[in-house]
Design a protein around this motif. Structure first.
Motif, PDB file in Angstrom:
ATOM      1  N   LEU A   1      31.800   5.563 -89.310  1.00 41.27           N
ATOM      2  CA  LEU A   1      33.282   5.719 -89.804  1.00 41.27           C
ATOM      3  C   LEU A   1      33.402   7.097 -89.929  1.00 41.27           C
ATOM      4  CD1 LEU A   1      34.258   2.484 -91.750  1.00 41.27           C
ATOM      5  CD2 LEU A   1      34.931   3.191 -89.406  1.00 41.27           C
ATOM      6  N   LYS A   2      32.182   7.930 -90.095  1.00 35.68           N
ATOM      7  CA  LYS A   2      32.080   9.438 -90.429  1.00 35.68           C
ATOM      8  C   LYS A   2      32.773   9.771 -91.970  1.00 35.68           C
ATOM      9  CE  LYS A   2      30.442  10.284 -86.492  1.00 35.68           C
ATOM     10  NZ  LYS A   2      29.057  10.767 -86.304  1.00 35.68           N
ATOM     11  N   MET A   3      32.423   8.623 -93.158  1.00 35.74           N
ATOM     12  CA  MET A   3      32.959   9.006 -94.294  1.00 35.74           C
ATOM     13  C   MET A   3      32.269  10.291 -94.856  1.00 35.74           C
ATOM     14  SD  MET A   3      34.619   7.768 -96.616  1.00 35.74           S
ATOM     15  CE  MET A   3      34.810   6.005 -96.238  1.00 35.74           C
ATOM     16  N   GLN A   4      33.246  10.825 -95.664  1.00 37.84           N
ATOM     17  CA  GLN A   4      32.882  12.137 -96.248  1.00 37.84           C
ATOM     18  C   GLN A   4      31.602  12.087 -97.398  1.00 37.84           C
ATOM     19  OE1 GLN A   4      35.930  14.664 -97.785  1.00 37.84           O
ATOM     20  NE2 GLN A   4      37.438  14.066 -96.272  1.00 37.84           N
ATOM     21  N   SER A   5      30.929  13.085 -97.412  1.00 36.42           N
ATOM     22  CA  SER A   5      29.597  12.773 -98.427  1.00 36.42           C
ATOM     23  C   SER A   5      29.503  14.141 -98.915  1.00 36.42           C
ATOM     24  CB  SER A   5      28.449  12.304 -97.834  1.00 36.42           C
ATOM     25  OG  SER A   5      28.192  13.307 -96.793  1.00 36.42           O
ATOM     26  N   GLU A   6      30.589  14.977 -99.003  1.00 33.07           N
ATOM     27  CA  GLU A   6      30.529  16.363 -99.600  1.00 33.07           C
ATOM     28  C   GLU A   6      29.322  17.063 -98.963  1.00 33.07           C
ATOM     29  OE1 GLU A   6      30.880  15.205-103.591  1.00 33.07           O
ATOM     30  OE2 GLU A   6      32.924  15.173-103.683  1.00 33.07           O
ATOM     31  N   GLY A   7      28.965  17.232 -98.073  1.00 28.97           N
ATOM     32  CA  GLY A   7      27.855  17.968 -97.410  1.00 28.97           C
ATOM     33  C   GLY A   7      26.419  17.452 -97.649  1.00 28.97           C
ATOM     34  N   TYR A   8      26.386  16.570 -98.326  1.00 27.19           N
ATOM     35  CA  TYR A   8      25.046  15.965 -98.531  1.00 27.19           C
ATOM     36  C   TYR A   8      24.729  14.766 -97.312  1.00 27.19           C
ATOM     37  CZ  TYR A   8      25.912  18.086-102.919  1.00 27.19           C
ATOM     38  OH  TYR A   8      26.121  19.245-104.121  1.00 27.19           O
ATOM     39  N   PRO A   9      23.352  14.618 -97.244  1.00 25.08           N
ATOM     40  CA  PRO A   9      22.885  13.276 -96.256  1.00 25.08           C
ATOM     41  C   PRO A   9      23.718  12.166 -96.871  1.00 25.08           C
ATOM     42  CG  PRO A   9      21.039  14.686 -96.604  1.00 25.08           C
ATOM     43  CD  PRO A   9      22.010  15.142 -97.753  1.00 25.08           C
ATOM     44  N   TYR A  10      24.258  11.412 -96.075  1.00 25.16           N
ATOM     45  CA  TYR A  10      24.926  10.085 -96.630  1.00 25.16           C
ATOM     46  C   TYR A  10      24.318   9.195 -97.249  1.00 25.16           C
ATOM     47  CZ  TYR A  10      28.412   6.686 -96.962  1.00 25.16           C
ATOM     48  OH  TYR A  10      29.506   5.937 -97.526  1.00 25.16           O
ATOM     49  N   ALA A  11      22.955   8.960 -97.036  1.00 20.42           N
ATOM     50  CA  ALA A  11      22.011   8.063 -97.402  1.00 20.42           C
ATOM     51  C   ALA A  11      21.838   8.677 -99.056  1.00 20.42           C
ATOM     52  CB  ALA A  11      20.879   8.077 -96.673  1.00 20.42           C
ATOM     53  N   VAL A  12      21.471   9.878 -99.177  1.00 20.09           N
ATOM     54  CA  VAL A  12      21.142  10.290-100.527  1.00 20.09           C
ATOM     55  C   VAL A  12      22.638  10.283-101.253  1.00 20.09           C
ATOM     56  CG1 VAL A  12      20.837  12.441-101.495  1.00 20.09           C
ATOM     57  CG2 VAL A  12      19.538  11.973 -99.749  1.00 20.09           C
ATOM     58  N   PHE A  13      23.586  10.538-100.722  1.00 19.42           N
ATOM     59  CA  PHE A  13      25.015  10.633-101.582  1.00 19.42           C
ATOM     60  C   PHE A  13      25.235   8.927-101.953  1.00 19.42           C
ATOM     61  CE2 PHE A  13      29.709   9.834-101.290  1.00 19.42           C
ATOM     62  CZ  PHE A  13      30.085  10.667-102.182  1.00 19.42           C
ATOM     63  N   VAL A  14      25.269   7.934-101.049  1.00 21.89           N
ATOM     64  CA  VAL A  14      25.606   6.861-101.190  1.00 21.89           C
ATOM     65  C   VAL A  14      24.485   6.120-102.267  1.00 21.89           C
ATOM     66  CG1 VAL A  14      24.235   5.624 -99.425  1.00 21.89           C
ATOM     67  CG2 VAL A  14      26.512   4.673-100.342  1.00 21.89           C
ATOM     68  N   TYR A  15      23.378   6.509-102.198  1.00 24.22           N
ATOM     69  CA  TYR A  15      22.223   5.836-102.995  1.00 24.22           C
ATOM     70  C   TYR A  15      22.583   6.391-104.651  1.00 24.22           C
ATOM     71  CZ  TYR A  15      18.040   3.431-104.347  1.00 24.22           C
ATOM     72  OH  TYR A  15      17.035   2.738-104.925  1.00 24.22           O
ATOM     73  N   ALA A  16      22.821   7.779-104.533  1.00 26.53           N
ATOM     74  CA  ALA A  16      23.262   8.022-106.010  1.00 26.53           C
ATOM     75  C   ALA A  16      24.264   7.277-106.665  1.00 26.53           C
ATOM     76  CB  ALA A  16      23.431   9.636-105.989  1.00 26.53           C
ATOM     77  N   GLY A  17      25.317   6.656-105.859  1.00 26.46           N
ATOM     78  CA  GLY A  17      26.354   5.777-106.378  1.00 26.46           C
ATOM     79  C   GLY A  17      25.909   4.442-106.711  1.00 26.46           C
ATOM     80  N   LEU A  18      24.936   4.143-105.748  1.00 22.73           N
ATOM     81  CA  LEU A  18      24.393   2.697-105.881  1.00 22.73           C
ATOM     82  C   LEU A  18      23.538   2.452-107.302  1.00 22.73           C
ATOM     83  CD1 LEU A  18      23.570   1.658-102.332  1.00 22.73           C
ATOM     84  CD2 LEU A  18      25.371   0.740-103.797  1.00 22.73           C
ATOM     85  N   LEU A  19      22.937   3.708-107.619  1.00 21.29           N
ATOM     86  CA  LEU A  19      21.951   3.501-108.895  1.00 21.29           C
ATOM     87  C   LEU A  19      22.818   2.921-110.072  1.00 21.29           C
ATOM     88  CD1 LEU A  19      19.988   6.906-108.588  1.00 21.29           C
ATOM     89  CD2 LEU A  19      18.854   4.513-108.512  1.00 21.29           C
ATOM     90  N   PRO A  20      23.872   3.608-110.378  1.00 24.24           N
ATOM     91  CA  PRO A  20      24.617   3.091-111.628  1.00 24.24           C
ATOM     92  C   PRO A  20      25.362   1.874-111.389  1.00 24.24           C
ATOM     93  CG  PRO A  20      25.826   5.011-110.847  1.00 24.24           C
ATOM     94  CD  PRO A  20      24.446   4.981-109.851  1.00 24.24           C
ATOM     95  N   TRP A  21      26.001   1.863-109.948  1.00 25.58           N
ATOM     96  CA  TRP A  21      26.801   0.475-109.714  1.00 25.58           C
ATOM     97  C   TRP A  21      25.777  -0.801-109.618  1.00 25.58           C
ATOM     98  CZ3 TRP A  21      31.419  -1.371-109.783  1.00 25.58           C
ATOM     99  CH2 TRP A  21      31.552  -2.509-109.235  1.00 25.58           C
ATOM    100  N   THR A  22      24.694  -0.668-108.920  1.00 23.54           N
ATOM    101  CA  THR A  22      23.965  -1.808-108.916  1.00 23.54           C
ATOM    102  C   THR A  22      23.316  -2.343-110.401  1.00 23.54           C
ATOM    103  OG1 THR A  22      22.959  -1.218-107.121  1.00 23.54           O
ATOM    104  CG2 THR A  22      21.627  -2.864-108.127  1.00 23.54           C
ATOM    105  N   PHE A  23      23.211  -1.524-111.266  1.00 30.43           N
ATOM    106  CA  PHE A  23      22.803  -1.780-112.634  1.00 30.43           C
ATOM    107  C   PHE A  23      24.063  -2.611-113.481  1.00 30.43           C
ATOM    108  CE2 PHE A  23      23.188  -0.890-117.135  1.00 30.43           C
ATOM    109  CZ  PHE A  23      22.149  -1.525-117.560  1.00 30.43           C
ATOM    110  N   PHE A  24      25.369  -1.936-113.202  1.00 26.61           N
ATOM    111  CA  PHE A  24      26.548  -2.579-113.714  1.00 26.61           C
ATOM    112  C   PHE A  24      26.970  -3.937-112.916  1.00 26.61           C
ATOM    113  CE2 PHE A  24      31.310  -2.941-113.379  1.00 26.61           C
ATOM    114  CZ  PHE A  24      31.574  -2.697-114.625  1.00 26.61           C
ATOM    115  N   SER A  25      27.024  -3.864-111.797  1.00 25.88           N
ATOM    116  CA  SER A  25      27.203  -5.039-111.289  1.00 25.88           C
ATOM    117  C   SER A  25      26.252  -6.406-111.683  1.00 25.88           C
ATOM    118  CB  SER A  25      27.312  -4.884-109.554  1.00 25.88           C
ATOM    119  OG  SER A  25      26.268  -4.794-109.146  1.00 25.88           O
ATOM    120  N   THR A  26      25.027  -5.906-111.639  1.00 28.19           N
ATOM    121  CA  THR A  26      23.989  -7.272-111.812  1.00 28.19           C
ATOM    122  C   THR A  26      24.174  -7.465-113.473  1.00 28.19           C
ATOM    123  OG1 THR A  26      22.442  -6.294-110.318  1.00 28.19           O
ATOM    124  CG2 THR A  26      21.785  -7.567-111.872  1.00 28.19           C
TER     125      THR A  26
END
Length: 308
Positions: free
Chosen positions: A104-129
């Motif tokens: 889907l070529k989602m924007q990641s503000e110029g960063y590698p998408y894996a690096v970008f999305v994992y930075a968001g998963l850090l707080p989200w995984t803690f919050f959801s769990t």
């Protein structure tokens, strides 16, 4: 011839046997009432109740024990054990990277998408769990609530606190990912502890509310997973805040995790600007949810032993 001996008080002290006890003093009416046993009546308080800090401090060792117990129970009799704390966010990162980053070529503000999305998963995984475990904590431990008294607030707090160990492990995995992508770390990382505190407060606030509601309305045990799944797509986990028009970003920030996730990226990734509007609104919502969660929990906890 009869002799009479007069004994002075000084002589009494030297006698080999004890002197007769002096008669008990006569109590006045007020002193007599004070000596009578009194009956203490404990009644439940009404209305909004604040925190009893002295009580929480007195039971602090119990909180540490509950946190350690919840952490051990979470991975007890599992094949992978603590490795689940690594596997879950990594698998999510891979799925999101393939679907949203590659196809889907989602924007990641110029960063590698894996690096970008994992930075968001850090707080989200803690919050959801944390919210999921805290919301069900009182129902799952109802047998404890009805047997002994302790601060009930410790039960959902321990469920959230145990997740901090998972968060530390996830940060270690993220460091490896950054090394693999040769991605440097921003100097703004010094603000990361403050963001972690906000994440914990947001998790506790929502967790307190849902824990109290689940005791009264058992339907919430089915609502919580669905709510978290829907909230993830309303949070900037897989997309940046910048894709939302500037005038609508404050609406997105009403979700407390929106500003926190964007703040995590700004603190870790070099060159990522801070969105102070989003972070400010999310911080205000976090504080509001935390205060509301504490006071609502304290208001209804007097009924837990009766309906748990």
């Amino acid at each position: 011839m009869t002799m009479t001996t007069t004994t002075t008080p000084t002589d009494l002290e030297s006698l080999p046997f004890p002197a007769a006890a002096a008669p008990a003093p006569t109590l006045s009416t007020d002193e007599g009432d004070a000596a009578e046993p009194r009956e203490q009546v404990i009644r439940a308080t009404h209305g909004w109740v604040g925190l009893d800090w002295s009580e929480l401090l007195h039971f602090r060792e119990l909180l540490f024990f509950l946190v350690w117990r919840d952490f051990k129970v979470r991975y007890k009799q599992t094949v992978l054990g603590v490795a689940w704390a690594v596997l879950v966010p990594v698998v999510q990162m891979l799925i999101f990277t393939v679907i949203f980053g590659t196809f889907l070529k989602m924007q990641s503000e110029g960063y590698p998408y894996a690096v970008f999305v994992y930075a968001g998963l850090l707080p989200w995984t803690f919050f959801s769990t944390g919210v999921n475990l805290a919301g069900l904590s009182l129902v799952n431990q109802a047998h404890v609530l009805t047997k002994i008294y302790f601060p009930r607030l410790f039960v959902p707090t321990a469920s959230v606190g145990a997740g901090l160990v998972d968060l530390v492990i996830s940060f270690a995995v993220y460091a490896i990912i950054l090394l693999c992508y040769q991605q440097p770390i921003s100097g703004q990382i010094v603000f990361l502890p403050l963001l972690i505190v906000l994440t914990v407060m947001a998790t506790l606030g929502v967790g307190y509310i849902l824990a109290a509601l689940t005791v009264n309305y058992r339907d919430f045990r089915y609502v919580i997973p669905f709510m978290l799944q829907a909230l993830m797509y309303a949070s900037p986990v897989i997309f940046p805040v910048s894709v939302v028009p500037q005038k609508y970003q404050w609406i997105l920030a009403l979700n407390p995790m929106a500003g926190i996730i964007d703040g995590f990226r700004a603190a870790i990734l070099p060159g990522k600007p801070w969105n102070f509007t989003t972070l400010g609104v999310s911080t205000a919502m976090t504080l509001l949810l935390f205060v509301l969660g504490v006071f609502y929990f304290r208001r209804v906890e007097r009924k837990f032993a009766d309906i748990a």
